[in-house]
Design a protein around this motif. Structure first.
Motif, short mmCIF file in Angstrom:
data_model
loop_
_atom_site.label_atom_id
_atom_site.label_comp_id
_atom_site.label_asym_id
_atom_site.label_seq_id
_atom_site.Cartn_x
_atom_site.Cartn_y
_atom_site.Cartn_z
N UNK A 8 0.85 -1.21 0.00
CA UNK A 8 0.00 0.00 0.00
C UNK A 8 0.87 1.25 0.00
N UNK A 9 0.54 2.18 -0.88
CA UNK A 9 1.21 3.49 -0.88
C UNK A 9 0.19 4.54 -1.28
N UNK A 10 0.39 5.76 -0.80
CA UNK A 10 -0.57 6.83 -1.09
C UNK A 10 0.18 8.13 -1.37
N UNK A 11 -0.33 8.85 -2.36
CA UNK A 11 0.18 10.19 -2.65
C UNK A 11 -0.99 11.16 -2.59
N UNK A 12 -0.79 12.23 -1.84
CA UNK A 12 -1.85 13.23 -1.74
C UNK A 12 -1.94 14.02 -3.04
N UNK A 13 -3.16 14.35 -3.44
CA UNK A 13 -3.37 15.18 -4.62
C UNK A 13 -3.32 16.64 -4.22
N UNK A 14 -2.31 17.33 -4.73
CA UNK A 14 -2.03 18.72 -4.32
C UNK A 14 -2.08 19.61 -5.55
N UNK A 15 -2.55 20.83 -5.37
CA UNK A 15 -2.64 21.76 -6.48
C UNK A 15 -1.25 22.22 -6.92
N UNK A 16 -1.06 22.26 -8.26
CA UNK A 16 0.18 22.84 -8.77
C UNK A 16 -0.05 24.32 -9.05
N UNK A 26 3.02 16.34 1.39
CA UNK A 26 3.27 17.49 2.26
C UNK A 26 3.06 17.04 3.68
N UNK A 27 3.59 17.77 4.63
CA UNK A 27 3.41 17.37 6.04
C UNK A 27 1.93 17.25 6.39
N UNK A 28 1.61 16.21 7.14
CA UNK A 28 0.22 15.98 7.53
C UNK A 28 -0.29 17.16 8.36
N UNK A 29 -1.50 17.60 8.03
CA UNK A 29 -2.13 18.67 8.79
C UNK A 29 -1.81 20.06 8.29
N UNK A 30 -1.07 20.19 7.20
CA UNK A 30 -0.73 21.53 6.70
C UNK A 30 -1.73 22.04 5.68
N UNK A 31 -2.74 21.24 5.34
CA UNK A 31 -3.76 21.71 4.40
C UNK A 31 -4.58 22.83 5.05
N UNK A 32 -4.93 23.82 4.26
CA UNK A 32 -5.72 24.95 4.75
C UNK A 32 -7.22 24.73 4.53
N UNK A 33 -7.56 23.97 3.50
CA UNK A 33 -8.96 23.72 3.21
C UNK A 33 -9.48 22.48 3.91
N UNK A 34 -10.80 22.32 3.86
CA UNK A 34 -11.44 21.19 4.55
C UNK A 34 -11.75 20.02 3.66
N UNK A 35 -11.03 19.89 2.53
CA UNK A 35 -11.21 18.75 1.63
C UNK A 35 -9.84 18.27 1.19
N UNK A 36 -9.59 16.97 1.30
CA UNK A 36 -8.30 16.40 0.90
C UNK A 36 -8.56 15.16 0.05
N UNK A 37 -7.54 14.78 -0.74
CA UNK A 37 -7.70 13.62 -1.62
C UNK A 37 -6.35 12.96 -1.85
N UNK A 38 -6.41 11.70 -2.23
CA UNK A 38 -5.21 10.90 -2.48
C UNK A 38 -5.45 9.99 -3.67
#
Length: 664
Positions: A8-16, A26-38
């Motif tokens: 199992x491996x996961x990559x977070x989907x982050x805006x470019x 990115x470090x866990x918990x550094x997202x500013x918005x309330x929606x995350x995806x992988x």
């Protein structure tokens, strides 16, 4: 099979920099918005080399997981990411619905123009800002017009985006995206906590829902409803959207106790689903022999049809041992739907409850006159809820790319006034719609002592979708318009039965002869003979009713069904597992070839593509095992044939274009 590494491996989907989502970290918990995806990669028994799945989740630590513009945009892009790649998409829901807010910087600044400053209780005319406060605000914060006191506020706009109606626009946008995603890819939702408003709609629009016991789906909170009703009617969110509501009404497919069970259920569901929308069914190695007998045998008396599919501890059922799982068990209980494996091939399954079940309609706490209603539902009958359930299951199976086994055992539709008012016609027609659109094989099978009659035959007849549907029957099953007992009331009435008595019974023949000899000569003797005839007819009435019933029943057996071409073959139940495994395996290979041929030459339809295959095969076309061997031993020849068809199609296209060019 040895355990692979890196399962199992996961990559977070982050805006470019362009706002597009790309896999990263990115470090866990550094997202500013309330929606995350992988996008995750996991190695499973079906895909030991790995498969990708997109997960989207609310971050409940950011403003209670509410949906603002930023969250809506992220959800939209993550869902589009999954659709563009044809990947399964799982949404983990725990939220507070659309975000609400006010322009807080105005709270300490606005003034009130009271109608009577000495008596505020008489009301007010408007809210206003002093000239100083108005001019200190950023431009566009409010719309206002000038009054004696300063500036009367017409509209509050604010400078922050995402506090009001714009969030509803975003909710509509992601609702449409989720509906589109269900049509194009596999969608599954896991409700791990409270899901409100648009959060509840999103999971429903994705259709397949696993709900945790502590995860209600609601449109409005119970306290807000109590205020609206003016009394303390509801005391929890569960009364509105908990499992006791959402499981019996068919919104939730499955209920789990905690997140560990929830994750296990997600993985089990994914095990039935292809790695992407273009892939063939997700098969896995199977230890349960496909050529074994199906040991549990349905009985003429009511039985649990789940045993027919899954077996018991002593008698094995139709599907691979331990592979069948039921879904939507709380709703439409006269039909059973689920997923199982046949020789490792994933299949959707629809079976019919033969026992009496109950539909429970709960009382509404907001209506003092409301009472719980318990409605009995007979076995082998389609009701409004079970018809809708059947159609919904077929649509779900289709989006999962699975062949379907329908173990048809219906005597008809419930046509009473309550069910007619309950839209039985509408939901029954939905079964036809779902089957007509189905793009994968559908096998209808009448099990032992099963029967398919009247309208219930009509809605699953293979002519609805001849390319994909086929029907089979056990020799002990029956098919017809009416049951024999009903047929003889119309077509073999008592008068006809009496005629057969007089034709076949020696005693009646003798009495008829005696009556004919004394007719008109001895009235008293004639009367006595007639009484003897009547007594004999009464004596024989029971057995000749059975004879008439048997005569009608002989019209409904598999021999006539096969002779009339309404079924393809009579398949004994004990050997049905082996038969349908090879048929399903053959259809997977055959359909894959047809897809390749039609892609190579867009002018070819299914019949033409099938004709190409038939021209390449010299053996028995109906021998499924031999056809499978043909595919496995002629891979190069098949690939060469597809390539040849593509070359011819391209050449024909070039010739057509050249002719058009010459005419210009």
């Amino acid at each position: 099979m040895s355990m692979p590494t890196g399962i199992f491996s996961a990559q977070e989907l982050i805006e470019d920099e362009n706002g597009d989502l790309i896999p990263g970290s990115r470090p866990i918990g550094t997202n500013k918005g309330g929606m995350v995806s992988w996008v995750v990669n996991m190695k499973t028994p079906e895909y030991p080399e790995g498969r990708e799945v997109v997960f989207i989740a609310n971050d409940v630590t950011v403003q209670s997981g509410s949906f603002g513009v930023e969250e809506d945009e992220h959800y939209l892009r993550a869902s589009k990411f999954a659709r563009a790649r044809g990947l399964p998409r799982v949404y983990i829901a725990c939220n507070a619905g659309a975000r609400i807010g006010l322009v807080n910087e105005l709270k300490p600044k606005f003034q009130i123009k009271f109608s009577d400053p000495e008596s505020p209780s008489k009301g007010f005319e408007y809210l206003y800002l002093t000239d100083e406060d108005y001019k200190a605000l950023p431009e566009g914060t409010v719309n206002a017009h000038e009054v004696t006191e300063g500036w009367a506020i017409d509209d509050i706009i604010g400078t922050n985006h995402g506090i009001g109606v714009e969030n509803l626009q975003g909710s509509g946008m992601i609702a449409g995206e989720t509906s589109k995603a269900y049509d194009e890819i596999f969608t599954l939702s896991y409700v791990t906590g409270r899901s409100v408003g648009i959060g509840a709609y999103l999971v429903r629009l994705g259709q397949r829902i696993i709900q945790m016991k502590q995860g209600p789906m609601i449109l409005t909170g119970f306290s807000a409803l109590n205020k609206l009703l003016g009394s303390e009617v509801y005391n929890s969110q569960d009364q509105l959207g908990g499992p006791q509501i959402m499981f019996p009404n068919g919104v939730s497919h499955e209920i789990v106790n905690d997140d560990q069970e929830g994750v296990a259920s997600i993985l089990q569901w994914l095990s039935f689903v292809p790695e992407d929308v273009t892939a063939t069914p997700a098969c896995r190695p199977c230890a349960d022999p496909v050529d074994r007998d199906v040991e549990f045998r349905p009985t003429p008396t009511p039985y649990d049809p789940r045993l027919m599919l899954a077996g018991t501890s002593d008698e094995k059922g139709f599907f691979d041992d331990g592979s069948f799982k039921e879904y939507l068990a709380g709703w439409g209980k006269s039909v059973i739907v689920g997923r199982g494996r046949l020789g490792g091939i994933p299949m959707g399954a629809i079976a019919v409850e033969t026992r009496l079940v109950e539909q429970v309609i709960p009382a509404d706490p907001a209506d003092v006159n409301s009472r719980e209603a318990i409605l009995p539902q007979a076995g082998q009958v389609l009701f409004p809820d079970s018809s809708y359930k059947t159609a919904q299951a077929i649509r779900d199976f289709g989006k999962e790319g699975m062949p379907v086994m329908i173990f048809a055992n219906w005597r008809g539709f419930s046509g009473g006034s309550r069910d007619m008012a309950g839209e039985i016609l509408k939901f029954g027609a939905m079964i036809v719609d779902a089957l007509r659109e189905y793009e994968h094989p559908v096998y209808i099978y009448l099990p032992p002592h099963g029967e398919l009659r009247g309208g219930s035959w009509v809605v699953v007849d293979p002519t609805i979708n001849e390319e994909k549907m086929s029907m089979y029957a056990d020799p002990d099953s029956r098919g017809g318009i009416l049951e024999p007992a009903g047929i003889i009331e119309v077509k073999f009435r008592e008068k006809d039965q009496v005629g057969v008595m007089h034709r076949l019974d020696p005693q009646l023949q003798l009495l008829d002869s005696e009556l004919e000899g004394v007719d008109g000569l001895d009235e008293e003797t004639g009367k006595s003979i007639k009484e003897q005839i009547g007594a004999r007819e009464n004596e024989l009435k029971g057995v000749y009713t059975q004879v008439a019933t048997e005569f009608a029943d002989l019209h409904d057996k598999t021999g006539r069904m096969k002779a009339k071409g309404v079924i393809k073959a009579a398949v004994p139940w004990n050997r049905s597992r082996e038969f349908f495994y090879y048929l399903a395996q053959r259809r997977i290979l055959e359909d894959e070839f047809i897809v390749q041929v039609k892609k190579a030459d867009s002018t070819m339809d299914t019949a033409a593509a099938s004709g190409v295959l038939e021209s390449m095969y010299s053996g028995d076309w109906d021998d499924n095992k031999a056809m499978i061997d043909f595919f496995s031993s002629n891979t190069e020849a098949i690939a060469s044939k597809v390539s040849e068809i593509k070359k011819d199609a391209v050449a024909a296209q070039i010739e057509t274009l050249q002719q058009e060019l010459d005419q210009l």
